[in-house]
Each structure stands twice: as C-alpha cells, then as structure tokens.
Design a protein around this motif. Structure first.
Motif, PDB file in Angstrom:
ATOM      1  N   VAL A  25      90.000  49.048  13.959  1.00 34.95           N
ATOM      2  CA  VAL A  25      90.882  48.332  13.432  1.00 34.95           C
ATOM      3  C   VAL A  25      92.093  49.089  13.308  1.00 34.95           C
ATOM      4  O   VAL A  25      92.301  49.782  12.438  1.00 34.95           O
ATOM      5  CB  VAL A  25      90.642  47.656  11.969  1.00 34.95           C
ATOM      6  CG1 VAL A  25      91.703  46.632  11.661  1.00 34.95           C
ATOM      7  CG2 VAL A  25      89.029  47.001  11.953  1.00 34.95           C
ATOM      8  N   LYS A  26      93.196  48.512  14.142  1.00 38.71           N
ATOM      9  CA  LYS A  26      94.473  49.166  14.041  1.00 38.71           C
ATOM     10  C   LYS A  26      95.335  48.118  13.469  1.00 38.71           C
ATOM     11  O   LYS A  26      95.396  46.978  13.611  1.00 38.71           O
ATOM     12  CB  LYS A  26      94.955  49.748  15.857  1.00 38.71           C
ATOM     13  CG  LYS A  26      94.096  50.666  16.145  1.00 38.71           C
ATOM     14  CD  LYS A  26      94.422  50.999  17.531  1.00 38.71           C
ATOM     15  CE  LYS A  26      93.738  52.137  18.167  1.00 38.71           C
ATOM     16  NZ  LYS A  26      94.133  52.399  19.336  1.00 38.71           N
ATOM     17  N   ALA A  27      96.152  48.785  12.591  1.00 33.20           N
ATOM     18  CA  ALA A  27      97.099  47.894  11.846  1.00 33.20           C
ATOM     19  C   ALA A  27      98.385  48.609  11.907  1.00 33.20           C
ATOM     20  O   ALA A  27      98.531  49.911  11.593  1.00 33.20           O
ATOM     21  CB  ALA A  27      96.711  47.586  10.599  1.00 33.20           C
ATOM     22  N   THR A  29     102.604  49.035  10.667  1.00 35.46           N
ATOM     23  CA  THR A  29     103.782  48.406   9.775  1.00 35.46           C
ATOM     24  C   THR A  29     105.078  48.944  10.300  1.00 35.46           C
ATOM     25  O   THR A  29     105.163  50.079  10.532  1.00 35.46           O
ATOM     26  CB  THR A  29     103.592  48.938   8.406  1.00 35.46           C
ATOM     27  OG1 THR A  29     103.432  50.372   8.425  1.00 35.46           O
ATOM     28  CG2 THR A  29     102.153  48.257   7.880  1.00 35.46           C
ATOM     29  N   TRP A  38     101.111  53.265  12.655  1.00 36.06           N
ATOM     30  CA  TRP A  38      99.714  52.860  12.686  1.00 36.06           C
ATOM     31  C   TRP A  38      98.916  53.347  11.692  1.00 36.06           C
ATOM     32  O   TRP A  38      99.029  54.447  11.383  1.00 36.06           O
ATOM     33  CB  TRP A  38      99.324  53.190  14.396  1.00 36.06           C
ATOM     34  CG  TRP A  38      99.863  52.483  15.406  1.00 36.06           C
ATOM     35  CD1 TRP A  38     101.096  52.898  16.200  1.00 36.06           C
ATOM     36  CD2 TRP A  38      99.618  51.081  15.698  1.00 36.06           C
ATOM     37  NE1 TRP A  38     101.251  51.786  17.046  1.00 36.06           N
ATOM     38  CE2 TRP A  38     100.646  50.593  16.747  1.00 36.06           C
ATOM     39  CE3 TRP A  38      98.823  49.912  15.134  1.00 36.06           C
ATOM     40  CZ2 TRP A  38     100.337  49.472  17.274  1.00 36.06           C
ATOM     41  CZ3 TRP A  38      98.750  48.793  15.866  1.00 36.06           C
ATOM     42  CH2 TRP A  38      99.603  48.608  16.885  1.00 36.06           C
ATOM     43  N   THR A  39      97.911  52.509  11.521  1.00 38.62           N
ATOM     44  CA  THR A  39      96.945  52.801  10.616  1.00 38.62           C
ATOM     45  C   THR A  39      95.627  52.854  11.244  1.00 38.62           C
ATOM     46  O   THR A  39      95.489  51.398  11.736  1.00 38.62           O
ATOM     47  CB  THR A  39      96.929  52.282   9.322  1.00 38.62           C
ATOM     48  OG1 THR A  39      97.996  52.520   8.619  1.00 38.62           O
ATOM     49  CG2 THR A  39      95.931  52.602   8.270  1.00 38.62           C
ATOM     50  N   THR A  55      89.227  53.669   6.299  1.00 35.55           N
ATOM     51  CA  THR A  55      90.398  54.446   6.890  1.00 35.55           C
ATOM     52  C   THR A  55      90.091  55.711   7.713  1.00 35.55           C
ATOM     53  O   THR A  55      89.168  56.443   7.064  1.00 35.55           O
ATOM     54  CB  THR A  55      91.733  54.539   5.967  1.00 35.55           C
ATOM     55  OG1 THR A  55      91.350  55.572   5.170  1.00 35.55           O
ATOM     56  CG2 THR A  55      92.131  53.320   5.186  1.00 35.55           C
TER      57      THR A  55
END
Length: 76
Positions: A25-27, A29, A38-39, A55
């Motif tokens: 999952v890439k999120a 902000t 990117w997280t 994470t």
C-alpha cells in the motif's frame, strides 16, 4: 546486515508465525520539502488467518531486531 527485498509473495516468519506479503500500500501526502512524501505499508496474511498492515519502517525495524525473518530460499 543487508536489507532484504520485499515484494508481494515474500514469505516471512514473524515471531514464530508464518506469513506472506499479499499487498503493498503506497500513500502520499503533500509537504513543503520534498513536495510529495510517500509512505509504503505491507499487507501481511498469516497462516492462522490473521492479517496485518505494517509500515515499511516498522517492518524493517523488526527485521533488524530479529523478530521478523524474511525467507529467501537460502535457509538451512
């Protein structure tokens, strides 16, 4: 210690439980510098039916501590 490559399908042992990475999952902000941050998190499914989203920072911290072992096929 080399950082193992993590991708969907990677098999792990997490505190004695067998698991497999089933998703990434890439999120992102918006931030000032750099403009976009990117997280990355991993979705892990365990052999007992449990699931976990972790994470990459937490994942590699636990690898470094020896709590998570990444199986790459070279184990004896």
């Amino acid at each position: 210690m080399n950082t193992p490559e993590i991708k969907v399908g990677t098999i792990i042992i997490d505190s004695g439980k067998l698991g497999v990475i089933v998703g990434e999952v890439k999120a992102g902000t918006w931030s000032e510098d750099p403009w976009f941050d990117w997280t990355v998190s991993y979705e892990i499914k365990y052999s007992d039916g449990d699931r976990c989203i972790m994470t990459n920072y937490s994942f590699f911290r636990l690898v470094k501590k020896g709590k998570i072992i990444v199986l790459d096929g070279t184990e004896k």
